[in-house]
Scaffold this motif. Structure first.
Motif, PDB file in Angstrom:
ATOM      1  N   VAL A 114       0.862  -1.190   0.000  1.00 50.24           N
ATOM      2  CA  VAL A 114       0.000   0.000   0.000  1.00 50.24           C
ATOM      3  C   VAL A 114       0.893   1.233   0.000  1.00 50.24           C
ATOM      4  CG1 VAL A 114      -2.078  -0.989   1.039  1.00 50.24           C
ATOM      5  CG2 VAL A 114      -0.225  -0.261   2.525  1.00 50.24           C
TER       6      VAL A 114
ATOM      7  N   PHE B 273      -3.772   4.333   3.877  1.00 52.88           N
ATOM      8  CA  PHE B 273      -3.805   2.876   3.805  1.00 52.88           C
ATOM      9  C   PHE B 273      -2.644   2.260   4.592  1.00 52.88           C
ATOM     10  CE2 PHE B 273      -6.302   2.649  -0.489  1.00 52.88           C
ATOM     11  CZ  PHE B 273      -7.386   3.221   0.145  1.00 52.88           C
TER      12      PHE B 273
ATOM     13  N   THR C 279      -6.853  -4.550   5.936  1.00 54.93           N
ATOM     14  CA  THR C 279      -6.848  -3.402   5.025  1.00 54.93           C
ATOM     15  C   THR C 279      -7.249  -3.826   3.616  1.00 54.93           C
ATOM     16  OG1 THR C 279      -5.111  -2.357   6.345  1.00 54.93           O
ATOM     17  CG2 THR C 279      -5.435  -1.524   4.110  1.00 54.93           C
ATOM     18  N   LYS C 280      -6.686  -4.925   3.174  1.00 55.84           N
ATOM     19  CA  LYS C 280      -7.020  -5.426   1.827  1.00 55.84           C
ATOM     20  C   LYS C 280      -8.514  -5.721   1.718  1.00 55.84           C
ATOM     21  CE  LYS C 280      -6.051  -9.171  -1.439  1.00 55.84           C
ATOM     22  NZ  LYS C 280      -5.283 -10.416  -1.690  1.00 55.84           N
TER      23      LYS C 280
ATOM     24  N   THR D 159      -2.482   4.133  -4.959  1.00 54.98           N
ATOM     25  CA  THR D 159      -2.692   3.865  -3.534  1.00 54.98           C
ATOM     26  C   THR D 159      -2.309   2.473  -3.063  1.00 54.98           C
ATOM     27  OG1 THR D 159      -4.978   3.189  -3.951  1.00 54.98           O
ATOM     28  CG2 THR D 159      -4.603   5.520  -3.403  1.00 54.98           C
ATOM     29  N   ASP D 160      -2.448   1.454  -3.933  1.00 52.31           N
ATOM     30  CA  ASP D 160      -2.229   0.083  -3.456  1.00 52.31           C
ATOM     31  C   ASP D 160      -2.076  -0.879  -4.629  1.00 52.31           C
ATOM     32  OD1 ASP D 160      -5.128  -1.455  -3.801  1.00 52.31           O
ATOM     33  OD2 ASP D 160      -5.347   0.704  -3.504  1.00 52.31           O
TER      34      ASP D 160
END
Length: 540
Positions: free
Chosen positions: A450, A455, A467-468, A533-534
């Motif tokens: 991330v 995040f 988080t995922k 972001t990720d």
């Protein structure tokens, strides 16, 4: 070789916790941490007993650690029952153990017959009533005949499938108002908003009058109204929430959402005048090109070093007790007494308290351990550190998160293989240099997955898996109305939700302090662009 082994044994003993050390310490969280480590050593049952009865506020973690060392039958028995799973519980004939192990969460997965049998053993009125509700094959039709407090108790105890099958239905206004007045309503509201599949329940909540509800309840009722397109009703709830909020950040949050819903510039202007530094006030100040000036970067001017050692949890306990017992009008004088180069974090803590938290400390006392970091990473580390420990090296949480960056013991042990340092004990984590060494390794691992500071904060607090799961849900951090803010407010994990907001505001301030260009509006916009972001959403 024998001499080497002897030296190794001596070295180990230097870092072992002794019963004498435990006996000498006052009751505290720091003492509980010592006892927990003691239970992990090669000790006798009698020694474990002597330590256990000195614990203040026993929790499951401490009790299970103690039970592993105890040979007392009642302790071993209780621990076994507490750990008993649903299948073992259903097959058990041990009535005392059943009473210890039973929960409504486990009962959901049982057969109706076993629920009744176990309820008869438990012999508690509430348990019998809840089991009766679980066994009611016409529960959805009978829902409004049950006491609201019990209905909410069931709602908040069962799994999402049971909720969707039994609560996702229209509920009359009269009964919904009774639910809203009962204990557990706000929790059910937040659960319904943060977990898919309860649209019927949420539709019924649109009927709730917020006048007699608290600020937090009104805030989430407002979000629910907004999701259903009822802007005027949402603003009403946000206004009530603002009037009832106690903390400045909560007041700012309700102003922010009033502005989002109604686009009233007067509301945004009022928000820009807040003395608190948070994501909401920073957004408003940025809009009006106002830079917050009610924070300090440095305080300490003396080059002397105090004998007080903030790396010692017991010393920090004494310092904290002194701060809390000092009258507010004397706190600035106390801050002068803490004018020493190794007490900067404590001095900052005191000044914030003395100002009524109208002055905010954004100190940077550990630059010497961050010379290998970019300015952006440095801003991130200080942002996390400020929220984790308020820069106190001996900070210790109830779950035994340790030091500046609140490293969890299990994570420290996992990182031992990767960090180029031979750790002697968990107490090493109270050394800022070592704590940051471990934190850097962990944060680099997170940053591969991330990239956005929000995040990263979520993952640092709640874990990368959590988080995922949150950010890959359909509609989360999308281009839908009120995004990314709705996704930020409707995170199921309330601790990570609030943690992320605070770290993000810290990050913005530290970026400015370090001379880097930063826009909180841009950070918000970026949350809707997965490639920035990720790694998880890009691969979907």
């Amino acid at each position: 070789m024998i001499r080497f082994l002897a030296l190794l044994l001596i070295s180990f003993q230097l870092y072992a916790v002794t019963l004498g050390e435990i006996n000498s310490k006052p009751p505290s969280l720091a003492k509980n941490f010592l006892i927990w480590q003691y239970f992990k050593q090669d000790i006798t049952s009698k020694e474990a007993d002597a330590a256990f009865y000195q614990i203040r506020d026993v929790n499951r973690k401490l009790f299970f650690s103690y039970a592993k060392k105890s040979d007392r039958p009642e302790v071993v028995y209780t621990a076994k029952c507490m750990k008993m799973g649903r299948k073992s519980l259903e097959n058990s004939k041990d009535e005392n153990c059943i009473k210890i192990a039973f929960s409504i969460g486990k009962a959901v997965y049982m057969t109706p017959e076993n629920r009744v049998r176990i309820a008869e053993i438990v012999k508690k009125k509430t348990t019998t009533e809840l089991v009766g509700m679980l066994n009611d094959i016409n529960f959805t039709r009978h829902l409004e005949t049950y006491p609201p407090k019990l209905v909410l108790r069931l709602f908040n105890s069962v799994n999402s499938t049971f909720r969707q099958n039994n609560f996702n239905q229209p509920i009359t206004k009269a009964y919904m108002e009774r639910l809203a007045a009962a204990s557990g309503f706000t929790r059910s509201l937040i659960r319904a908003l943060t977990v898919p599949g309860l649209d019927g329940y949420l539709n019924s909540m649109l009927q709730v009058d917020g006048t007699d509800r608290d600020g937090n309840t009104n805030f989430f009722l407002g979000l629910n109204q907004l999701r259903h397109g009822n802007t005027a009703k949402a603003i009403e709830h946000f206004q009530i929430a603002h009037a009832k909020a106690y903390y400045r950040m909560d007041k700012d949050k309700t102003l922010f959402w009033q502005y989002l819903a109604g686009k009233n510039d007067l509301i945004l202007k009022k928000l820009s005048e807040s003395v608190d530094i948070n994501i909401y006030s920073l957004y408003a100040k940025e809009h009006y090109k106002i830079h917050p000036d009610n924070y300090f970067i440095t305080l300490q001017s003396s080059s002397k070093k105090s004998v007080k050692d903030l790396r010692d949890p017991f010393t920090w306990n004494k310092v904290l007790a002194e701060i809390k017992s000092t009258p507010k009008e004397q706190l600035y004088d106390l801050a002068e007494e803490y004018d020493a180069k190794n007490l900067i974090p404590a001095q900052s803590f005191i000044v914030e308290r003395a100002s009524g938290y109208k002055l905010h400390g954004f100190i940077m006392p550990y630059d010497r351990y961050m010379k290998d970091l970019s300015r952006d990473d440095k801003a991130l580390y200080y942002a996390l550190m400020r929220q984790e420990s308020r820069f106190i090296p001996a900070a210790l949480s109830r779950s035994f998160a340790l030091g500046l960056m609140q490293m969890m013991p299990f994570l420290v042990k996992a990182l031992d293989k990767e960090v180029k340092y031979k750790r002697h004990s968990l107490h090493d984590m109270f050394d800022p240099k070592i704590n940051l060494m471990y934190a850097k390794t962990h944060i680099k691992w997170l940053q591969y997955r991330v990239y956005h500071p929000l995040f990263i904060a979520y993952a640092y607090n709640g874990g990368i898996g959590f988080t995922k799961r949150h950010i890959t849900q359909d509609g989360v951090f999308s281009n839908a109305p009120y995004e990314p803010f709705m996704s930020m407010e409707l995170m199921a994990n309330s601790e990570s939700r609030e943690y992320g907001k605070k770290v993000l505001s810290n990050y913005v301030v530290y970026k400015k302090i370090l001379g880097e260009e930063i826009s909180i509006s841009h950070l918000f916009d970026t949350l809707k662009i997965p490639s920035q972001t990720d790694r998880f959403r890009v691969s979907k």
